[in-house]
Design an enzyme around this catalytic site. Sequence first.
Site, PDB file in Angstrom:
ATOM      1  N   ARG A   1       0.973  -0.679  -2.914  1.00  0.00           N
ATOM      2  CA  ARG A   1       1.996  -1.623  -2.453  1.00  0.00           C
ATOM      3  C   ARG A   1       2.251  -2.702  -3.509  1.00  0.00           C
ATOM      4  O   ARG A   1       3.364  -3.220  -3.597  1.00  0.00           O
ATOM      5  CB  ARG A   1       1.581  -2.236  -1.113  1.00  0.00           C
ATOM      6  CG  ARG A   1       1.573  -1.211   0.009  1.00  0.00           C
ATOM      7  CD  ARG A   1       1.443  -1.834   1.384  1.00  0.00           C
ATOM      8  NE  ARG A   1       1.509  -0.798   2.425  1.00  0.00           N
ATOM      9  CZ  ARG A   1       1.792  -1.028   3.692  1.00  0.00           C
ATOM     10  NH1 ARG A   1       2.035  -2.262   4.102  1.00  0.00           N
ATOM     11  NH2 ARG A   1       1.834  -0.032   4.564  1.00  0.00           N
TER      12      ARG A   1
ATOM     13  N   ARG B   1      -5.743   8.126   5.511  1.00  0.00           N
ATOM     14  CA  ARG B   1      -5.358   7.795   6.876  1.00  0.00           C
ATOM     15  C   ARG B   1      -4.347   8.797   7.404  1.00  0.00           C
ATOM     16  O   ARG B   1      -3.398   9.156   6.699  1.00  0.00           O
ATOM     17  CB  ARG B   1      -4.778   6.384   6.950  1.00  0.00           C
ATOM     18  CG  ARG B   1      -5.773   5.307   6.518  1.00  0.00           C
ATOM     19  CD  ARG B   1      -5.236   3.912   6.681  1.00  0.00           C
ATOM     20  NE  ARG B   1      -6.163   2.931   6.158  1.00  0.00           N
ATOM     21  CZ  ARG B   1      -5.939   1.623   6.122  1.00  0.00           C
ATOM     22  NH1 ARG B   1      -4.803   1.142   6.608  1.00  0.00           N
ATOM     23  NH2 ARG B   1      -6.844   0.809   5.618  1.00  0.00           N
TER      24      ARG B   1
ATOM     25  N   GLU C   1       3.491  -6.121   4.396  1.00  0.00           N
ATOM     26  CA  GLU C   1       2.064  -6.424   4.272  1.00  0.00           C
ATOM     27  C   GLU C   1       1.493  -5.824   2.994  1.00  0.00           C
ATOM     28  O   GLU C   1       1.723  -4.654   2.694  1.00  0.00           O
ATOM     29  CB  GLU C   1       1.310  -5.864   5.484  1.00  0.00           C
ATOM     30  CG  GLU C   1      -0.194  -6.068   5.407  1.00  0.00           C
ATOM     31  CD  GLU C   1      -0.962  -5.134   6.326  1.00  0.00           C
ATOM     32  OE1 GLU C   1      -2.130  -4.846   6.014  1.00  0.00           O
ATOM     33  OE2 GLU C   1      -0.391  -4.679   7.337  1.00  0.00           O
TER      34      GLU C   1
ATOM     35  N   SER D   1      -4.614  -7.711   4.249  1.00  0.00           N
ATOM     36  CA  SER D   1      -4.994  -8.195   5.576  1.00  0.00           C
ATOM     37  C   SER D   1      -6.437  -8.661   5.482  1.00  0.00           C
ATOM     38  O   SER D   1      -7.324  -7.880   5.121  1.00  0.00           O
ATOM     39  CB  SER D   1      -4.855  -7.072   6.609  1.00  0.00           C
ATOM     40  OG  SER D   1      -5.019  -7.550   7.915  1.00  0.00           O
TER      41      SER D   1
ATOM     42  N   ARG E   1       3.723   3.913   3.148  1.00  0.00           N
ATOM     43  CA  ARG E   1       2.836   4.444   4.191  1.00  0.00           C
ATOM     44  C   ARG E   1       2.440   5.870   3.830  1.00  0.00           C
ATOM     45  O   ARG E   1       3.057   6.839   4.262  1.00  0.00           O
ATOM     46  CB  ARG E   1       3.524   4.396   5.554  1.00  0.00           C
ATOM     47  CG  ARG E   1       2.564   4.491   6.740  1.00  0.00           C
ATOM     48  CD  ARG E   1       3.310   4.410   8.061  1.00  0.00           C
ATOM     49  NE  ARG E   1       3.957   3.135   8.241  1.00  0.00           N
ATOM     50  CZ  ARG E   1       3.369   2.053   8.767  1.00  0.00           C
ATOM     51  NH1 ARG E   1       2.111   2.112   9.132  1.00  0.00           N
ATOM     52  NH2 ARG E   1       4.048   0.927   8.917  1.00  0.00           N
TER      53      ARG E   1
END
Length: 424
Positions: free
Chosen positions: A390, A261, A348, A351, A276
């Site tokens: 994460r 990403r 988070e 999701s 991130r």
Amino acid sequence: MLDLKFVQNNLDDVRECLEKRGSNLNVEEFRELDDRRKALVKEVEALKAERNSTSGEIAKIKREGGDASEIIARMGELSGRIKALDEDLRDIEVAERNWLAAVPNIPHESVPFGKSEDENRVERYWGEKPGFDFTPREHWDLAVELGGVDFERAAKLTGARFAVLKKWGAKLERALTAFMLDIQTGEHGYEEVIPPYIVNKDSLFGTGQLPKFEEDLFKLEGWDYYMIPTAEVPLTNLHRDEVLEEADLSIKYCAPTPCFRSEAGSYGKDTKGLIRQHQFHKVEMVRFAHPDSSFEDLEEMTANAEEILKRLNLHYRVITLCTGDMGFTARKTYDIEVWLPGQDKYREISSCSNCGDFQARRANIRFKPKDAKKSTFVHTLNGSGLAVGRTLVAVIENYQQKDGSIMIPEALRPYMGGMEVIEA
């Protein structure tokens, strides 16, 4: 993508959806396009009917030995007009389809209205925050100090927002991936898949990343291919342009893949650590569900993701995203946020979304209901089960000890060769 007829017949509902979603799309633009398209269709059909009747008239005149040159000339002008209108109609249809492709999914009635993450709704908590008799540290300090992560060499190899995992860091990442896969496939019934990590435009359109979110993707120079931002893309497109058997629903896949990403729009956010990154690993879950039971599937999929955190004894909460914070393709989304004591906040880690028939319509994924004459679109769901990097962060921060070591959760010790503690 929303159904064209639904949008035509429910413009007020679509306008309300766009307002709730914070979208700047203009419904009047669609109305004007659609009115123009209808007018063109009507005009073209009338001209084609005239052409057909005139063709019969010409044939009759010729049979009777008469002169049809004037009518034939008029026919040429008529055909030219029809051709020009057909081209205009194609342009209008493309513009209308592009407008539809930019419309987000309509939120489910149970989704709270809100403009930002501050208005998300907490549904439940699990476990307790760990207690420390010292000030807990952030994962980036601990991991580097214990030799499991190297940010400096990653920056040398590539640049910012990359990491080199080594020694126990690499082993823990691999252990977590295997642990997640064993639970999702062995206990929750997902079929394991290793898909391509590079996909084409059709795949990204099918799941909604294109055309709206191209800036978030990594494109291969000289190729019409992209690196996957998530395994949701190849897994969902496994059945693109297919008609599934109703008896097979729900179909459940999971895949361990790297994700790539650009993190467009995140400048200055989470510049430290593993939260991130441009490249990270995730175990993704995807379901193809029956429309009558897809929201039951969403609850089950979310529970499947939660089970990983429960086995690792990591405190977390589940929230329902509000209309303004929900993803483009989702009708309803649960975020699972794990507690990170070093950062003193929830972050988070998964999701889980029900997209209804939104992606299936874009990717043309159908099933044939029993006793139905026509096929209809399936519902697609996706969720992280979990984001591996994460989860590694959560283990480091929650299991840190006063002396700077990190305990290995009991559930992971068999995957770590019996290792119980990470020490300098």
